[in-house]
Design a protein around this motif. Structure first.
Motif, PDB file in Angstrom:
ATOM      1  N   UNK A 119       9.639  16.839  -3.443  1.00 24.85           N
ATOM      2  CA  UNK A 119       9.563  18.472  -3.500  1.00 24.85           C
ATOM      3  C   UNK A 119       8.615  18.865  -4.676  1.00 24.85           C
ATOM      4  N   UNK A 120       8.311  19.987  -4.658  1.00 22.13           N
ATOM      5  CA  UNK A 120       7.410  20.506  -5.853  1.00 22.13           C
ATOM      6  C   UNK A 120       8.158  20.109  -7.126  1.00 22.13           C
ATOM      7  N   UNK A 121       9.238  20.751  -7.436  1.00 20.47           N
ATOM      8  CA  UNK A 121       9.879  20.611  -8.677  1.00 20.47           C
ATOM      9  C   UNK A 121       9.794  19.406  -9.436  1.00 20.47           C
ATOM     10  N   UNK A 122      10.084  18.203  -8.586  1.00 20.30           N
ATOM     11  CA  UNK A 122       9.947  16.775  -9.054  1.00 20.30           C
ATOM     12  C   UNK A 122       8.923  16.532  -9.210  1.00 20.30           C
ATOM     13  N   UNK A 123       7.780  16.788  -8.387  1.00 19.09           N
ATOM     14  CA  UNK A 123       6.504  16.310  -8.161  1.00 19.09           C
ATOM     15  C   UNK A 123       5.969  16.734  -9.715  1.00 19.09           C
ATOM     16  N   UNK A 182       0.983  -1.328   0.130  1.00 17.25           N
ATOM     17  CA  UNK A 182       0.074  -0.054  -0.011  1.00 17.25           C
ATOM     18  C   UNK A 182       0.768   1.223   0.179  1.00 17.25           C
ATOM     19  N   UNK A 183       0.183   2.160  -0.380  1.00 13.39           N
ATOM     20  CA  UNK A 183       0.994   3.819  -0.423  1.00 13.39           C
ATOM     21  C   UNK A 183      -0.078   4.435   0.219  1.00 13.39           C
ATOM     22  N   UNK A 184       0.503   5.746   0.886  1.00 14.48           N
ATOM     23  CA  UNK A 184      -0.631   6.791   1.161  1.00 14.48           C
ATOM     24  C   UNK A 184       0.280   8.256   1.008  1.00 14.48           C
ATOM     25  N   UNK A 185      -0.516   8.917   0.317  1.00 16.59           N
ATOM     26  CA  UNK A 185      -0.033  10.276  -0.096  1.00 16.59           C
ATOM     27  C   UNK A 185      -0.427  11.494   0.379  1.00 16.59           C
ATOM     28  N   UNK A 186       0.208  12.499   0.616  1.00 15.46           N
ATOM     29  CA  UNK A 186      -0.191  13.880   0.940  1.00 15.46           C
ATOM     30  C   UNK A 186       0.802  14.899   0.952  1.00 15.46           C
ATOM     31  N   UNK A 187       0.528  16.136   1.108  1.00 16.38           N
ATOM     32  CA  UNK A 187       1.186  17.216   1.076  1.00 16.38           C
ATOM     33  C   UNK A 187       1.811  17.342   2.401  1.00 16.38           C
ATOM     34  N   UNK A 188       3.008  18.105   2.695  1.00 16.03           N
ATOM     35  CA  UNK A 188       4.025  18.175   3.797  1.00 16.03           C
ATOM     36  C   UNK A 188       2.778  18.747   5.112  1.00 16.03           C
ATOM     37  N   UNK A 189       1.973  19.501   5.104  1.00 20.08           N
ATOM     38  CA  UNK A 189       1.266  19.869   6.086  1.00 20.08           C
ATOM     39  C   UNK A 189       0.126  18.774   6.341  1.00 20.08           C
ATOM     40  N   UNK A 190      -0.075  17.994   5.502  1.00 14.53           N
ATOM     41  CA  UNK A 190      -1.059  16.794   5.810  1.00 14.53           C
ATOM     42  C   UNK A 190      -0.446  15.747   6.776  1.00 14.53           C
ATOM     43  N   UNK A 191       1.021  15.661   6.608  1.00 15.11           N
ATOM     44  CA  UNK A 191       1.451  14.885   7.770  1.00 15.11           C
ATOM     45  C   UNK A 191       1.538  15.397   9.075  1.00 15.11           C
ATOM     46  N   UNK A 192       1.167  16.724   9.237  1.00 12.30           N
ATOM     47  CA  UNK A 192       0.854  17.093  10.586  1.00 12.30           C
ATOM     48  C   UNK A 192      -0.473  16.500  11.148  1.00 12.30           C
ATOM     49  N   UNK A 193      -1.257  16.498  10.300  1.00 11.32           N
ATOM     50  CA  UNK A 193      -2.758  16.160  10.518  1.00 11.32           C
ATOM     51  C   UNK A 193      -2.713  14.623  10.839  1.00 11.32           C
ATOM     52  N   UNK A 212       6.787  21.688  -0.229  1.00 12.72           N
ATOM     53  CA  UNK A 212       6.420  22.627  -1.269  1.00 12.72           C
ATOM     54  C   UNK A 212       7.432  23.932  -0.707  1.00 12.72           C
ATOM     55  N   UNK A 213       8.719  23.730  -0.876  1.00 12.81           N
ATOM     56  CA  UNK A 213       9.624  24.734  -0.299  1.00 12.81           C
ATOM     57  C   UNK A 213       9.230  25.898  -1.540  1.00 12.81           C
ATOM     58  N   UNK A 214       9.426  26.977  -0.801  1.00 15.94           N
ATOM     59  CA  UNK A 214       9.136  28.424  -1.540  1.00 15.94           C
ATOM     60  C   UNK A 214       7.618  28.609  -1.445  1.00 15.94           C
ATOM     61  N   UNK A 215       6.683  27.854  -0.912  1.00 25.80           N
ATOM     62  CA  UNK A 215       5.422  27.660  -0.698  1.00 25.80           C
ATOM     63  C   UNK A 215       4.642  28.188  -2.071  1.00 25.80           C
ATOM     64  N   UNK A 216       4.868  27.414  -3.103  1.00 28.06           N
ATOM     65  CA  UNK A 216       4.094  27.755  -4.290  1.00 28.06           C
ATOM     66  C   UNK A 216       2.644  27.738  -3.820  1.00 28.06           C
TER      67      UNK A 216
END
Ligand code: TPP
Ligand code: SF4
Lengths: 533, 194
Positions: free
Chosen positions: A165-169, A75-86, A110-114
């Protein structure tokens, strides 16, 4: 085999499908959303009927993934960085129970907070939980790491983080596929205690996890993703992590660096490789995307002139790395061209013309005129743009779900009126419990749930409580007559102002639901309808 | 062969379609490719760009370094200027002249013209008008692609094939009008350069 042109997100998704994953559990969030969206429409995923619908939030996603791993499947779970706080509670504890079927936790920073409300580095979480972390430097590595990570997870019996990170994503490149693996059969854990965290069991598990660390370091040292490239000039050694490796290679002709380069794409840090470059070179430049985690580890607390990076100003303390920043850090000539002409002005994002939120803000502003500014606690979504002119309709944003609870706290402090403005998607993610708090305390708040029938900000995903908002509010205990549904249209303005005013006047919990579909998802539906006709 | 391209525009103007077509054309030629896109927040009417790198050698960075960009291809005139720090000394800026005004402080037309004229190598065409002229206003972005073909280092045939691949699903008529747009853009750019 033919190369596929894939985003980094899609490469990881394709890798997981090909490596025999039986389910993805995820909550949308830029820049991670495309991982799951790719799986949702992938033919093989559909044929295998891989689980691929959205979860309520990141915490439920991680827990479901642990459940699938318990059952022996990949299995895999996916989220953005702040999602991991949740999801942090589930995540941290998942390191204690470990994995049965392979479990990848993909987190996109998401460095640079695009497209984010903060900048944080998920590698800290992997270190915190004491689990391995993979950080791809290319789309091909993202693909390969799905195979490697799922297999490693089963061997070492731990969840594995994949940090993007954003640029690779969001960057596309050619990816070569491998042979597709079969899915695992259901197979319960051999050790019946594995997924039990009573304190006495947890104490043993923690000792085991600590003991495992040396083995994790050894695996990093042998990892195909970490490598040491020799260089003639030992006055400097470069430690390049993840995507930053590409930026380092870019600044040298043909990628040939005069300095030794240690490429790190798997953590914990490969100790012997670090020793080697530290011993060989006079100074070390650490190039890493995000926060200076590696630099800090090497530098230690006492003054240390040898280690360069974000902490000594070789790189900016915040924001993304790029090739020009690497050139500057290496003292190379700046290649930048002409400056941006002065009269080129900024073009900030804005609500779409015809967006239903606009009509809701206009009503809210009219009603609030008599109370002044500072009463509207809002949340994260397209409607956050309502802070900007010409609306200036909201006052705060903290994290998903915080509108209702912040309004509650302010009301508890005596502020009147206290208004929460939250999107329907965000309400489903983490608004329900806050509303339950208000009911329990009979707090005097007005909760406006902007129902545009979608998760607009992240591109229009479905969400779990779609179409059931009133029933849920009633179930939580909101009085029926104080749940008011209105249609946010210009022609209804006066009528809507009246409804809002009535609920402002009511002392207790009111819910107002302005309901009109997002014009983007509506247009999307029209387009698909046309194609299928 | 190595081409570093920056595509520019405003969210929703269709720069990702251009990127996909160039990408497809490059893959047919057997080139390596990296293409960094912008998704998310800025798609809501904000400025968007895509870095597109083609090479017969390995490509490292997903981002074009500043001062190394060969071609800025923009669907919107002011947006083309936002990426000047990236343009190489002998690079070229190719842009649509029709402004997209969704902000209150957009520069005056004269000022904009002056700023564009200051760029050493540039091609400015009115892609909106050209697209309308051939009866397919929506193919404005493909007109712009056509205007850049000569500077992208790939044969016209590859672009035609790529248009067929990318628009094939939408039917023969859509493919036809986009190929027409591609040629119209190229011809206009050539006349403009004279
Ligand atoms: C913890 C967390 N997860 C995900 C996101 C990404 N995200 C930003 S806004 C949003 C939801 C927006 O949907 P909704 O509340 O319905 O508002 P809309 O954009 O439709 O107006 C999401 C998922 C986030 N910022 N934080
Ligand atoms: S995407 Fe939908 S919700 Fe977001 S601003 Fe546009 S119309 Fe409004």
């Amino acid at each position: 085999m033919k190369k596929l042109l894939l985003l980094g997100d899609e490469a990881l998704a394709q890798g997981a499908i090909d490596a025999g994953m039986s389910g993805v559990f995820a909550y949308p969030g830029t820049p991670s959303t495309e991982i799951t969206e790719y799986i949702q429409v992938n033919e093989d995923a559909i044929k295998r009927d891989i689980h691929r619908t959205w979860a309520s939030n990141e915490k439920t996603a991680v827990e479901a993934a642990v459940g699938m791993s318990y059952a022996g499947k990949r299995t895999m779970c996916c989220m953005k960085h702040v999602g991991l706080n949740v999801a942090a509670d589930a995540f941290m504890n998942s390191a204690f129970v470990g994995a049965n079927g392979g479990n990848l936790i993909a987190v996109a920073d998401d460095p640079s907070m695009h497209s984010s409300q903060n900048e944080q580095d998920s590698r800290f979480y992997a270190k915190f939980a004491m689990i391995p972390c993979l950080e791809p430097s290319s789309q091909q590595e993202a693909y390969d790491m799905a195979f490697y990570g799922l297999d490693y997870s089963e061997r070492v019996k731990l969840p594995i983080m994949v940090r993007l990170t954003t640029r690779l994503s969001h960057s596309r490149a050619g990816v070569i596929r491998k042979e597709m693996l079969a899915e695992n059969e259901i197979k319960l854990p051999e050790d019946p205690d594995q997924f039990m965290l009573l304190p006495s069991y947890s104490r043993a598990k923690y000792k085991k996890l600590i003991k495992l660390q040396d083995e994790l370091i050894k695996t990093s040292e042998e990892s195909p993703f970490n490598s040491y490239e020799a260089g003639e000039d030992k006055s400097l050694g470069i430690i390049a992590c993840g995507l930053a490796y590409n930026y380092v290679k870019e600044v040298f002709d043909g990628g040939k660096s005069p300095y030794p380069i240690l490429k790190i794409c798997q953590y914990p840090l490969p100790k012997n490789m670090i020793h080697k470059i530290m011993n060989e070179c006079d100074r070390i430049l650490v190039v890493e995307e995000g926060q200076p985690i590696v630099e800090e580890m090497l530098k230690g607390y006492m003054p240390n002139d040898k280690i360069r990076g974000r902490l000594d100003g070789s790189f900016s303390r915040d924001g993304e790395i790029n090739p020009n920043k690497v050139m500057a850090a290496l003292g190379m000539a700046n290649t930048t061209g002409e400056a941006i002409p002065e009269n080129v002005v900024g073009r900030p994002p804005a609500l779409c013309v015809g967006c239903p939120h606009i009509d809701s803000f206009n009503v809210l502003n009219d009603v609030l005129e008599e109370h002044g500014k500072g009463h509207v606690f809002s949340d994260i979504g397209c409607y956050t743009l309502g802070y900007l002119p010409p609306y200036n309709a909201i006052d705060t944003v903290l994290d998903m779900g915080a509108s209702i609870t912040m309004a509650k706290g302010a009301a508890d402090a005596g502020l009147f009126p206290a208004v929460a403005v939250i999107g329907d998607g965000t309400f489903g993610h983490s608004g329900l419990t806050g509303l339950a708090d208000c009911i329990y305390d009979e707090t005097n708040v007005v909760v406006v749930i902007l129902d545009n029938a979608t998760t607009g900000m992240t591109g229009g995903q479905n969400y779990c409580i779609e179409g059931r908002l009133e029933d849920i509010c009633i179930g939580l205990g909101v009085e029926k007559e104080h749940i008011r549904v209105v249609t946010p249209l210009k022609k209804n303005h006066e009528e809507n102002v009246k409804v809002f005013r009535e609920e402002f006047d009511y002392e207790g919990v009111s819910v107002i639901i302005p309901r009109r579909e997002c014009i983007q998802t509506l247009a999307q539906k029209h387009r698909t309808a046309k194609v299928t006709k | 062969m190595k081409k570093d391209i920056i595509l520019a525009g405003v969210g929703g103007q269709g720069i990702l379609t251009i990127a996909t077509i160039i990408g497809t054309a490059a893959v047919e030629e057997g080139l390596n490719l990296k293409q960094a896109e912008v998704h998310g927040m800025s798609q809501r009417g904000g400025d968007v760009q895509s870095h597109l790198r083609l090479s017969d050698q390995p490509i490292f960075s997903d981002l074009v370094p500043e001062g190394k960009c060969d071609v800025i291809l923009s669907i919107e005139p002011m947006e083309s200027l936002r990426y000047l720090p990236y343009l190489a000394k002998d690079g070229i800026l190719i842009t649509n002249s029709t402004p997209f005004i969704n902000i209150t402080n957009y520069p005056e037309a004269e000022m904009l013209e002056k700023m564009l004229a200051n760029v050493k190598n540039h091609i400015v065409i009115n892609a909106d008008e050209i697209a309308k002229g051939i009866g397919s206003a929506r193919a404005m972005n493909i007109v712009m692609l056509g205007a850049a073909v000569k500077h992208l280092g790939l044969p016209m045939e590859n672009f035609e094939n790529a248009v067929k691949t990318v628009f094939g699903r939408k039917g023969e008529a859509v493919v036809e009008s986009n190929i027409k747009a591609l040629h119209a853009g190229r011809e206009n750019a050539e006349n403009n350069a004279k």
